[in-house]
Design a protein around this motif. Structure first.
Motif, PDB file in Angstrom:
ATOM      1  N   MET A   1       1.068  -1.099  -0.161  1.00 33.75           N
ATOM      2  CA  MET A   1      -0.173   0.277   0.007  1.00 33.75           C
ATOM      3  C   MET A   1       0.862   1.165  -0.095  1.00 33.75           C
ATOM      4  SD  MET A   1      -2.945   1.185   2.772  1.00 33.75           S
ATOM      5  CE  MET A   1      -3.811  -0.248   2.523  1.00 33.75           C
ATOM      6  N   ASN A   2       0.705   2.211  -0.935  1.00 31.10           N
ATOM      7  CA  ASN A   2       1.518   3.379  -0.932  1.00 31.10           C
ATOM      8  C   ASN A   2       0.529   4.592   0.005  1.00 31.10           C
ATOM      9  OD1 ASN A   2      -0.596   4.969  -2.360  1.00 31.10           O
ATOM     10  ND2 ASN A   2       0.537   4.169  -4.357  1.00 31.10           N
ATOM     11  N   ALA A   3       1.501   5.703  -0.050  1.00 35.14           N
ATOM     12  CA  ALA A   3       1.018   6.606   0.588  1.00 35.14           C
ATOM     13  C   ALA A   3      -0.357   7.338   0.562  1.00 35.14           C
ATOM     14  CB  ALA A   3       2.070   7.800   1.090  1.00 35.14           C
ATOM     15  N   GLN A   4      -0.564   7.299  -0.881  1.00 40.10           N
ATOM     16  CA  GLN A   4      -1.722   7.927  -1.129  1.00 40.10           C
ATOM     17  C   GLN A   4      -3.046   7.064  -0.975  1.00 40.10           C
ATOM     18  OE1 GLN A   4      -2.640  10.629  -3.001  1.00 40.10           O
ATOM     19  NE2 GLN A   4      -4.643  10.384  -3.124  1.00 40.10           N
ATOM     20  N   GLN A   5      -2.943   5.596  -1.066  1.00 47.14           N
ATOM     21  CA  GLN A   5      -4.138   4.679  -0.680  1.00 47.14           C
ATOM     22  C   GLN A   5      -4.131   4.819   1.176  1.00 47.14           C
ATOM     23  OE1 GLN A   5      -1.710   1.332  -2.170  1.00 47.14           O
ATOM     24  NE2 GLN A   5      -3.324   1.108  -3.847  1.00 47.14           N
ATOM     25  N   LEU A   6      -3.211   4.784   1.462  1.00 45.41           N
ATOM     26  CA  LEU A   6      -3.374   4.959   3.050  1.00 45.41           C
ATOM     27  C   LEU A   6      -4.100   6.163   3.401  1.00 45.41           C
ATOM     28  CD1 LEU A   6      -2.604   3.766   5.697  1.00 45.41           C
ATOM     29  CD2 LEU A   6      -0.160   5.274   5.791  1.00 45.41           C
ATOM     30  N   THR A   7      -3.626   7.332   2.942  1.00 44.45           N
ATOM     31  CA  THR A   7      -4.332   8.499   3.296  1.00 44.45           C
ATOM     32  C   THR A   7      -5.988   8.330   2.864  1.00 44.45           C
ATOM     33  OG1 THR A   7      -3.733   9.794   1.306  1.00 44.45           O
ATOM     34  CG2 THR A   7      -2.521  10.229   3.281  1.00 44.45           C
ATOM     35  N   GLU A   8      -6.343   7.659   1.883  1.00 48.25           N
ATOM     36  CA  GLU A   8      -7.701   7.526   1.433  1.00 48.25           C
ATOM     37  C   GLU A   8      -8.581   6.602   2.305  1.00 48.25           C
ATOM     38  OE1 GLU A   8      -9.072   9.291  -0.902  1.00 48.25           O
ATOM     39  OE2 GLU A   8      -7.069  10.168  -1.567  1.00 48.25           O
ATOM     40  N   ILE A   9      -7.882   5.745   3.234  1.00 47.59           N
ATOM     41  CA  ILE A   9      -8.555   4.920   3.892  1.00 47.59           C
ATOM     42  C   ILE A   9      -8.606   5.261   5.327  1.00 47.59           C
ATOM     43  CG2 ILE A   9      -8.094   2.944   2.284  1.00 47.59           C
ATOM     44  CD1 ILE A   9      -6.185   1.713   4.351  1.00 47.59           C
ATOM     45  N   ILE A  10      -7.807   6.253   5.654  1.00 50.12           N
ATOM     46  CA  ILE A  10      -7.742   6.730   7.376  1.00 50.12           C
ATOM     47  C   ILE A  10      -9.317   7.356   7.397  1.00 50.12           C
ATOM     48  CG2 ILE A  10      -6.591   7.807   9.075  1.00 50.12           C
ATOM     49  CD1 ILE A  10      -4.028   7.069   7.695  1.00 50.12           C
ATOM     50  N   THR A  11      -9.844   6.871   8.387  1.00 47.04           N
ATOM     51  CA  THR A  11     -10.861   7.694   8.806  1.00 47.04           C
ATOM     52  C   THR A  11     -10.641   8.664   9.805  1.00 47.04           C
ATOM     53  OG1 THR A  11     -11.628   6.162  10.476  1.00 47.04           O
ATOM     54  CG2 THR A  11     -12.439   5.836   8.306  1.00 47.04           C
ATOM     55  N   PRO A  12     -11.406   9.787  10.126  1.00 38.34           N
ATOM     56  CA  PRO A  12     -11.116  10.677  11.239  1.00 38.34           C
ATOM     57  C   PRO A  12     -11.221   9.745  12.822  1.00 38.34           C
ATOM     58  CG  PRO A  12     -12.788  11.672   9.892  1.00 38.34           C
ATOM     59  CD  PRO A  12     -12.516  10.237   9.409  1.00 38.34           C
ATOM     60  N   GLU A  13     -11.873   8.770  12.483  1.00 34.83           N
ATOM     61  CA  GLU A  13     -11.990   8.035  14.062  1.00 34.83           C
ATOM     62  C   GLU A  13     -10.708   7.302  14.190  1.00 34.83           C
ATOM     63  OE1 GLU A  13     -14.523   7.774  11.689  1.00 34.83           O
ATOM     64  OE2 GLU A  13     -15.856   9.186  12.847  1.00 34.83           O
ATOM     65  N   ALA A  14      -9.907   6.765  13.117  1.00 35.52           N
ATOM     66  CA  ALA A  14      -8.724   5.864  13.033  1.00 35.52           C
ATOM     67  C   ALA A  14      -7.747   6.965  13.361  1.00 35.52           C
ATOM     68  CB  ALA A  14      -8.587   5.251  11.605  1.00 35.52           C
TER      69      ALA A  14
ATOM     70  N   ARG B   1       4.635   2.377  16.624  1.00 34.84           N
ATOM     71  CA  ARG B   1       4.766   3.909  17.032  1.00 34.84           C
ATOM     72  C   ARG B   1       5.426   4.608  15.743  1.00 34.84           C
ATOM     73  NH1 ARG B   1       6.217   6.788  22.520  1.00 34.84           N
ATOM     74  NH2 ARG B   1       5.186   8.857  22.226  1.00 34.84           N
ATOM     75  N   ASP B   2       6.289   4.181  14.914  1.00 29.69           N
ATOM     76  CA  ASP B   2       6.961   4.946  14.043  1.00 29.69           C
ATOM     77  C   ASP B   2       6.102   4.553  12.745  1.00 29.69           C
ATOM     78  OD1 ASP B   2       9.435   5.308  15.298  1.00 29.69           O
ATOM     79  OD2 ASP B   2      10.405   3.692  14.158  1.00 29.69           O
ATOM     80  N   ALA B   3       5.472   3.632  12.517  1.00 28.17           N
ATOM     81  CA  ALA B   3       4.371   3.622  11.526  1.00 28.17           C
ATOM     82  C   ALA B   3       3.095   4.622  11.823  1.00 28.17           C
ATOM     83  CB  ALA B   3       3.899   2.102  11.510  1.00 28.17           C
ATOM     84  N   CYS B   4       2.864   4.573  13.314  1.00 25.70           N
ATOM     85  CA  CYS B   4       1.657   5.385  13.349  1.00 25.70           C
ATOM     86  C   CYS B   4       1.888   6.895  13.413  1.00 25.70           C
ATOM     87  CB  CYS B   4       1.413   5.151  14.828  1.00 25.70           C
ATOM     88  SG  CYS B   4       0.361   3.668  15.404  1.00 25.70           S
ATOM     89  N   ILE B   5       3.249   7.306  13.600  1.00 27.30           N
ATOM     90  CA  ILE B   5       3.733   8.909  13.263  1.00 27.30           C
ATOM     91  C   ILE B   5       3.638   8.893  11.918  1.00 27.30           C
ATOM     92  CG2 ILE B   5       5.767  10.262  13.152  1.00 27.30           C
ATOM     93  CD1 ILE B   5       6.526   8.884  15.970  1.00 27.30           C
ATOM     94  N   GLN B   6       3.900   7.935  10.820  1.00 24.39           N
ATOM     95  CA  GLN B   6       3.942   8.406   9.502  1.00 24.39           C
ATOM     96  C   GLN B   6       2.465   8.339   9.103  1.00 24.39           C
ATOM     97  OE1 GLN B   6       6.305   5.292   7.834  1.00 24.39           O
ATOM     98  NE2 GLN B   6       8.246   6.049   8.393  1.00 24.39           N
ATOM     99  N   ALA B   7       1.603   7.686   9.554  1.00 31.14           N
ATOM    100  CA  ALA B   7       0.287   7.724   9.055  1.00 31.14           C
ATOM    101  C   ALA B   7      -0.492   8.731   9.458  1.00 31.14           C
ATOM    102  CB  ALA B   7      -0.440   6.401   9.856  1.00 31.14           C
ATOM    103  N   VAL B   8      -0.151   9.377  10.698  1.00 32.09           N
ATOM    104  CA  VAL B   8      -0.711  10.687  11.316  1.00 32.09           C
ATOM    105  C   VAL B   8      -0.170  11.977  10.462  1.00 32.09           C
ATOM    106  CG1 VAL B   8      -0.538  12.407  13.273  1.00 32.09           C
ATOM    107  CG2 VAL B   8      -1.087   9.880  13.788  1.00 32.09           C
ATOM    108  N   MET B   9       1.190  11.904  10.285  1.00 32.32           N
ATOM    109  CA  MET B   9       1.610  12.700   9.112  1.00 32.32           C
ATOM    110  C   MET B   9       0.921  12.789   8.019  1.00 32.32           C
ATOM    111  SD  MET B   9       5.763  12.789  10.671  1.00 32.32           S
ATOM    112  CE  MET B   9       6.176  14.147   9.246  1.00 32.32           C
TER     113      MET B   9
END
Length: 101
Positions: A1-14, A38-46
């Protein structure tokens, strides 16, 4: 999964769960994150912030992916008290009268 796909599936609740995990080092249920998690979460938040953060706070990622660093003057204005008397002033125990009097 690339960054674009990840930003599309993250809901506000997630996003809120991820943000809590990043800030505390634990999931809301109390389970501790590994450093890799934690590193993966930081990347997803950003990534989420770079797409959805239209009102960035100091030291966040703004929409468009830019790091937002608000100047102190803007932060002071943002947190400026409406009334100077809003601060609660408490006397220390040394200056308080004795209850025996």
């Amino acid at each position: 999964m690339n960054a674009q796909q990840l930003t599309e599936i993250i809901t506000p609740e997630a996003y809120q769960r991820l943000l809590y995990a990043v800030e505390t080092g634990k999931w809301p249920e109390g389970t501790t994150l590994s450093q890799e998690q934690r590193d993966a979460c930081i990347q997803a938040v950003m990534l989420f912030q770079s797409k959805h953060n239209t009102e960035p706070e100091h030291m966040t990622i703004a929409a468009g992916g830019e790091v937002c660093l608000k100047p102190k003057s803007e932060l002071r204005q943002q947190f400026k008290l409406k009334d100077e008397h809003e601060i609660l002033r408490v006397k220390t125990s040394d200056s308080m009268p004795d209850s025996d009097e």
